[in-house]
Design a protein around this motif. Structure first.
Motif, PDB file in Angstrom:
ATOM      1  N   SER A  83       0.825  -1.204   0.000  1.00  0.00           N
ATOM      2  CA  SER A  83       0.000   0.000   0.000  1.00  0.00           C
ATOM      3  C   SER A  83       0.856   1.248   0.000  1.00  0.00           C
ATOM      4  CB  SER A  83      -0.925  -0.002   1.224  1.00  0.00           C
ATOM      5  OG  SER A  83      -1.787  -1.116   1.198  1.00  0.00           O
ATOM      6  N   GLU A  84       1.921   1.234   0.780  1.00  0.00           N
ATOM      7  CA  GLU A  84       2.813   2.389   0.842  1.00  0.00           C
ATOM      8  C   GLU A  84       3.494   2.614  -0.503  1.00  0.00           C
ATOM      9  OE1 GLU A  84       4.805   5.687   2.163  1.00  0.00           O
ATOM     10  OE2 GLU A  84       3.094   4.613   3.029  1.00  0.00           O
ATOM     11  N   LEU A  85       3.990   1.524  -1.116  1.00  0.00           N
ATOM     12  CA  LEU A  85       4.616   1.657  -2.433  1.00  0.00           C
ATOM     13  C   LEU A  85       3.618   2.158  -3.467  1.00  0.00           C
ATOM     14  CD1 LEU A  85       6.838  -1.552  -2.652  1.00  0.00           C
ATOM     15  CD2 LEU A  85       7.620   0.802  -2.481  1.00  0.00           C
ATOM     16  N   ALA A  86       2.382   1.652  -3.387  1.00  0.00           N
ATOM     17  CA  ALA A  86       1.359   2.064  -4.344  1.00  0.00           C
ATOM     18  C   ALA A  86       1.056   3.549  -4.212  1.00  0.00           C
ATOM     19  CB  ALA A  86       0.088   1.238  -4.144  1.00  0.00           C
ATOM     20  N   ARG A  87       1.042   4.039  -2.964  1.00  0.00           N
ATOM     21  CA  ARG A  87       0.791   5.464  -2.771  1.00  0.00           C
ATOM     22  C   ARG A  87       1.951   6.303  -3.293  1.00  0.00           C
ATOM     23  NH1 ARG A  87      -1.688   3.708   2.096  1.00  0.00           N
ATOM     24  NH2 ARG A  87       0.294   3.847   3.220  1.00  0.00           N
ATOM     25  N   ARG A  88       3.152   5.767  -3.136  1.00  0.00           N
ATOM     26  CA  ARG A  88       4.327   6.523  -3.544  1.00  0.00           C
ATOM     27  C   ARG A  88       4.558   6.481  -5.047  1.00  0.00           C
ATOM     28  NH1 ARG A  88       9.092   4.355   0.132  1.00  0.00           N
ATOM     29  NH2 ARG A  88      10.291   5.684  -1.295  1.00  0.00           N
ATOM     30  N   MET A  89       4.143   5.421  -5.711  1.00  0.00           N
ATOM     31  CA  MET A  89       4.342   5.324  -7.163  1.00  0.00           C
ATOM     32  C   MET A  89       3.169   4.608  -7.825  1.00  0.00           C
ATOM     33  SD  MET A  89       7.442   2.561  -7.348  1.00  0.00           S
ATOM     34  CE  MET A  89       8.557   3.567  -6.367  1.00  0.00           C
ATOM     35  N   ARG A  90       2.434   5.338  -8.609  1.00  0.00           N
ATOM     36  CA  ARG A  90       1.271   4.810  -9.318  1.00  0.00           C
ATOM     37  C   ARG A  90       1.717   4.367 -10.709  1.00  0.00           C
ATOM     38  NH1 ARG A  90      -1.837  10.146  -9.377  1.00  0.00           N
ATOM     39  NH2 ARG A  90       0.337  10.744  -9.785  1.00  0.00           N
ATOM     40  N   GLY A 181       7.064  -6.035  -8.334  1.00  0.00           N
ATOM     41  CA  GLY A 181       8.497  -6.058  -8.631  1.00  0.00           C
ATOM     42  C   GLY A 181       8.947  -4.804  -9.353  1.00  0.00           C
ATOM     43  N   ILE A 182       8.087  -4.278 -10.235  1.00  0.00           N
ATOM     44  CA  ILE A 182       8.412  -3.028 -10.925  1.00  0.00           C
ATOM     45  C   ILE A 182       8.525  -1.892  -9.916  1.00  0.00           C
ATOM     46  CG2 ILE A 182       7.619  -1.353 -12.635  1.00  0.00           C
ATOM     47  CD1 ILE A 182       6.244  -3.625 -14.101  1.00  0.00           C
ATOM     48  N   ARG A 183       7.573  -1.836  -8.985  1.00  0.00           N
ATOM     49  CA  ARG A 183       7.632  -0.789  -7.958  1.00  0.00           C
ATOM     50  C   ARG A 183       8.932  -0.878  -7.158  1.00  0.00           C
ATOM     51  NH1 ARG A 183       1.816  -1.898  -7.010  1.00  0.00           N
ATOM     52  NH2 ARG A 183       0.677  -0.181  -7.968  1.00  0.00           N
ATOM     53  N   GLU A 184       9.318  -2.090  -6.811  1.00  0.00           N
ATOM     54  CA  GLU A 184      10.552  -2.265  -6.033  1.00  0.00           C
ATOM     55  C   GLU A 184      11.762  -1.750  -6.815  1.00  0.00           C
ATOM     56  OE1 GLU A 184      13.179  -5.832  -3.918  1.00  0.00           O
ATOM     57  OE2 GLU A 184      11.383  -6.312  -5.094  1.00  0.00           O
ATOM     58  N   MET A 185      11.849  -2.075  -8.107  1.00  0.00           N
ATOM     59  CA  MET A 185      12.976  -1.618  -8.909  1.00  0.00           C
ATOM     60  C   MET A 185      13.007  -0.089  -9.017  1.00  0.00           C
ATOM     61  SD  MET A 185      13.817  -2.164 -12.974  1.00  0.00           S
ATOM     62  CE  MET A 185      12.594  -0.916 -13.419  1.00  0.00           C
ATOM     63  N   LEU A 186      11.830   0.517  -9.071  1.00  0.00           N
ATOM     64  CA  LEU A 186      11.738   1.953  -9.306  1.00  0.00           C
ATOM     65  C   LEU A 186      11.929   2.801  -8.048  1.00  0.00           C
ATOM     66  CD1 LEU A 186       8.712   2.016 -11.787  1.00  0.00           C
ATOM     67  CD2 LEU A 186      11.136   2.327 -12.347  1.00  0.00           C
ATOM     68  N   PRO A 188      14.455   3.735  -6.247  1.00  0.00           N
ATOM     69  CA  PRO A 188      15.481   4.789  -6.223  1.00  0.00           C
ATOM     70  C   PRO A 188      15.269   5.905  -7.241  1.00  0.00           C
ATOM     71  CG  PRO A 188      16.440   2.568  -6.493  1.00  0.00           C
ATOM     72  CD  PRO A 188      14.987   2.483  -6.796  1.00  0.00           C
ATOM     73  N   TYR A 189      14.249   5.804  -8.088  1.00  0.00           N
ATOM     74  CA  TYR A 189      14.107   6.728  -9.207  1.00  0.00           C
ATOM     75  C   TYR A 189      12.970   7.728  -8.974  1.00  0.00           C
ATOM     76  CZ  TYR A 189      17.097   3.356 -11.588  1.00  0.00           C
ATOM     77  OH  TYR A 189      18.132   2.516 -11.926  1.00  0.00           O
ATOM     78  N   ASN A 190      13.121   8.883  -9.594  1.00  0.00           N
ATOM     79  CA  ASN A 190      12.148   9.965  -9.471  1.00  0.00           C
ATOM     80  C   ASN A 190      11.334  10.053 -10.762  1.00  0.00           C
ATOM     81  OD1 ASN A 190      10.725  12.342  -9.192  1.00  0.00           O
ATOM     82  ND2 ASN A 190      12.489  13.593  -8.640  1.00  0.00           N
ATOM     83  N   PRO A 191      10.009   9.896 -10.699  1.00  0.00           N
ATOM     84  CA  PRO A 191       9.195   9.950 -11.919  1.00  0.00           C
ATOM     85  C   PRO A 191       9.169  11.327 -12.568  1.00  0.00           C
ATOM     86  CG  PRO A 191       7.789   9.850  -9.990  1.00  0.00           C
ATOM     87  CD  PRO A 191       9.185   9.602  -9.512  1.00  0.00           C
ATOM     88  N   GLU A 192       9.598  12.348 -11.838  1.00  0.00           N
ATOM     89  CA  GLU A 192       9.632  13.687 -12.407  1.00  0.00           C
ATOM     90  C   GLU A 192      10.900  13.929 -13.220  1.00  0.00           C
ATOM     91  OE1 GLU A 192       7.029  15.541 -12.326  1.00  0.00           O
ATOM     92  OE2 GLU A 192       5.959  14.148 -11.006  1.00  0.00           O
ATOM     93  N   LYS A 193      11.744  12.915 -13.305  1.00  0.00           N
ATOM     94  CA  LYS A 193      12.928  12.972 -14.157  1.00  0.00           C
ATOM     95  C   LYS A 193      12.810  11.889 -15.230  1.00  0.00           C
ATOM     96  CE  LYS A 193      16.007  14.798 -10.584  1.00  0.00           C
ATOM     97  NZ  LYS A 193      17.280  14.599  -9.840  1.00  0.00           N
ATOM     98  N   PRO A 194      13.388  12.092 -16.411  1.00  0.00           N
ATOM     99  CA  PRO A 194      13.249  11.096 -17.484  1.00  0.00           C
ATOM    100  C   PRO A 194      13.819   9.736 -17.091  1.00  0.00           C
ATOM    101  CG  PRO A 194      14.068  13.175 -18.359  1.00  0.00           C
ATOM    102  CD  PRO A 194      14.119  13.293 -16.865  1.00  0.00           C
ATOM    103  N   VAL A 262      17.953   8.495 -22.204  1.00  0.00           N
ATOM    104  CA  VAL A 262      18.775   7.308 -22.419  1.00  0.00           C
ATOM    105  C   VAL A 262      18.268   6.168 -21.538  1.00  0.00           C
ATOM    106  CG1 VAL A 262      20.814   8.607 -23.094  1.00  0.00           C
ATOM    107  CG2 VAL A 262      20.448   8.086 -20.687  1.00  0.00           C
ATOM    108  N   PRO A 263      18.519   4.910 -21.922  1.00  0.00           N
ATOM    109  CA  PRO A 263      18.003   3.770 -21.160  1.00  0.00           C
ATOM    110  C   PRO A 263      18.720   3.563 -19.841  1.00  0.00           C
ATOM    111  CG  PRO A 263      19.352   2.995 -22.977  1.00  0.00           C
ATOM    112  CD  PRO A 263      19.204   4.478 -23.155  1.00  0.00           C
ATOM    113  N   ASP A 264      17.980   3.015 -18.885  1.00  0.00           N
ATOM    114  CA  ASP A 264      18.533   2.676 -17.576  1.00  0.00           C
ATOM    115  C   ASP A 264      18.782   1.171 -17.488  1.00  0.00           C
ATOM    116  OD1 ASP A 264      18.387   5.169 -15.663  1.00  0.00           O
ATOM    117  OD2 ASP A 264      16.558   5.215 -16.866  1.00  0.00           O
ATOM    118  N   ASP A 265      19.585   0.768 -16.507  1.00  0.00           N
ATOM    119  CA  ASP A 265      19.924  -0.639 -16.284  1.00  0.00           C
ATOM    120  C   ASP A 265      18.856  -1.279 -15.405  1.00  0.00           C
ATOM    121  OD1 ASP A 265      21.084  -3.086 -15.776  1.00  0.00           O
ATOM    122  OD2 ASP A 265      23.079  -2.274 -15.386  1.00  0.00           O
TER     123      ASP A 265
END
Length: 360
Positions: A83-90, A181-186, A188-194, A262-265
């Motif tokens: 739930s916390e991850l879902a709130r933080r990243m949709r 799993g996608i949420r977990e990988m993401l 460290p990343y900021n959706p407001e940046k490419p 550019v692509p990320d790892d």
């Protein structure tokens, strides 16, 4: 009355104390069993291992309460974390489908992994209220219309749902994704940046391209930039829909590169893949590399190996997954619980004979 309340509190405290003591006793009891087995095994090397028979019903009675509590705590922790991850990243998921696969593949996605997306959209060349699908106009028949669908879908998402997502997953109707799993990988990343993620190949673009069927993840900022600065002839290096061949995943990479994305790892800390352009079985079999399509083998951006260590333990996308297998993966990923058999598995590994007896 005050004295009565105090006695009630003392009684509750005593009950809690006894529960704690009981738990410690059980824990010590089983640790003692394990130590005895270990000592006897080490003192009798070369001799036949003594068989200790454990009545499964007795064990179940002793540990089922603790296992039940542990499972409830784990489930609550997973729900809170999810739930916390879902709130933080949709995550908005859009799925490319076609008329002839609406009733099979598209509906299977909707009934399985699609339920875990914050928003799920299907795009097709025709409308279908049962799925439902969103129609993309002027789509040429077959694979030649894929790029038109991709551009149309991204533009629709950015125009109509921009305030409903932080990240966008593009997938096919034969893709399978574990959204958690996608949420977990993401994290460290900021959706407001490419941001631009997927399963990476070498050719056709400056820094390679990501497999469309293996899933492509874009941040909100990346989608905004490619829609407003690249599509529809806004950038000379971004192909328009007039170039209607089937390499839509190559084209989206070219458009993203054109506007500086550019692509990320996407690999884990051991270099194992988390996103995949083939089904699970084609990755995990020991001779996976040797039996790969030669083009696939020669154009890997990152080294690939087969076998059970081929992929990250938190892998989350696969491609060419038939509907029946989607249901199977859904069951294994979300329904199977292994806690019930952990004790018995460890016991068997220690040479303890597990028997079942009937108690009157």
């Amino acid at each position: 009355m005050a004295q009565h309340r105090k006695q009630g509190k003392d009684s509750s405290a005593m009950e809690g104390c006894w529960c704690n003591c009981y738990f410690v006793f059980l824990l010590g009891f089983f640790i003692g069993i394990c130590m005895v087995v270990a000592i006897r095994s080490s003192n009798n090397k070369g001799e036949a291992k003594p068989k200790i028979s454990i009545d499964t019903l007795f064990v179940q009675k002793q540990v089922s309460r603790n296992l039940g509590v542990a499972k409830q705590l784990k489930l609550k922790a997973k729900n809170v974390q999810g739930s916390e991850l879902a709130r933080r990243m949709r995550i908005l998921c859009w799925v490319m489908t076609a008329k002839h696969t609406h009733k099979t593949k598209a509906l299977t996605v909707k009934r399985t992994w699609g339920r875990h997306c914050d928003k799920l959209l299907f795009f097709s060349e025709t409308e279908d209220p049962e799925v439902p699908t969103i129609k993309i106009d002027k789509v040429q028949p077959g694979r030649s219309g894929l790029w038109t669908k991709v551009v149309g879908a991204y533009k629709y998402v950015q125009k109509h749902h921009r305030d409903e997502y932080d990240w966008v997953l593009r997938a096919d109707d034969d893709s399978y994704a574990i959204i958690e799993g996608i949420r977990e990988m993401l994290l460290p990343y900021n959706p407001e940046k490419p941001g631009f993620f997927g399963y990476r190949f070498l050719p056709f673009a400056p820094a390679g391209f990501f497999s469309g069927g293996g899933g492509i993840v874009l941040s909100k900022a990346a989608l905004d930039r490619v829609v407003t600065m690249a599509f529809d002839g806004k950038h000379k290096d971004c192909p328009t829909v007039a170039f209607s061949d089937s390499a839509d995943d190559v084209k989206i990479a070219q458009c993203l590169y054109a506007v500086g994305i550019v692509p990320d790892d996407t690999r884990d800390f051991r270099g194992r893949t988390r996103m995949h352009c083939y089904d699970v079985d084609l990755n995990v079999k020991p001779d996976a590399v040797e039996t790969m399509n030669p083009w696939y083998r020669q154009n890997q951006w990152w080294p690939v190996k087969g076998g059970l260590d081929c992929c990250a333990e938190n892998g989350f996308t696969w491609h060419y997954v038939i509907p029946l297998r989607m249901y199977m993966i859904q069951y294994l990923a979300y329904s199977v619980q292994v806690e019930n058999v952990v004790f018995f598995s460890k016991a068997a590994q220690s040479g303890i004979s597990i028997t079942s007896a009937t108690h009157q």
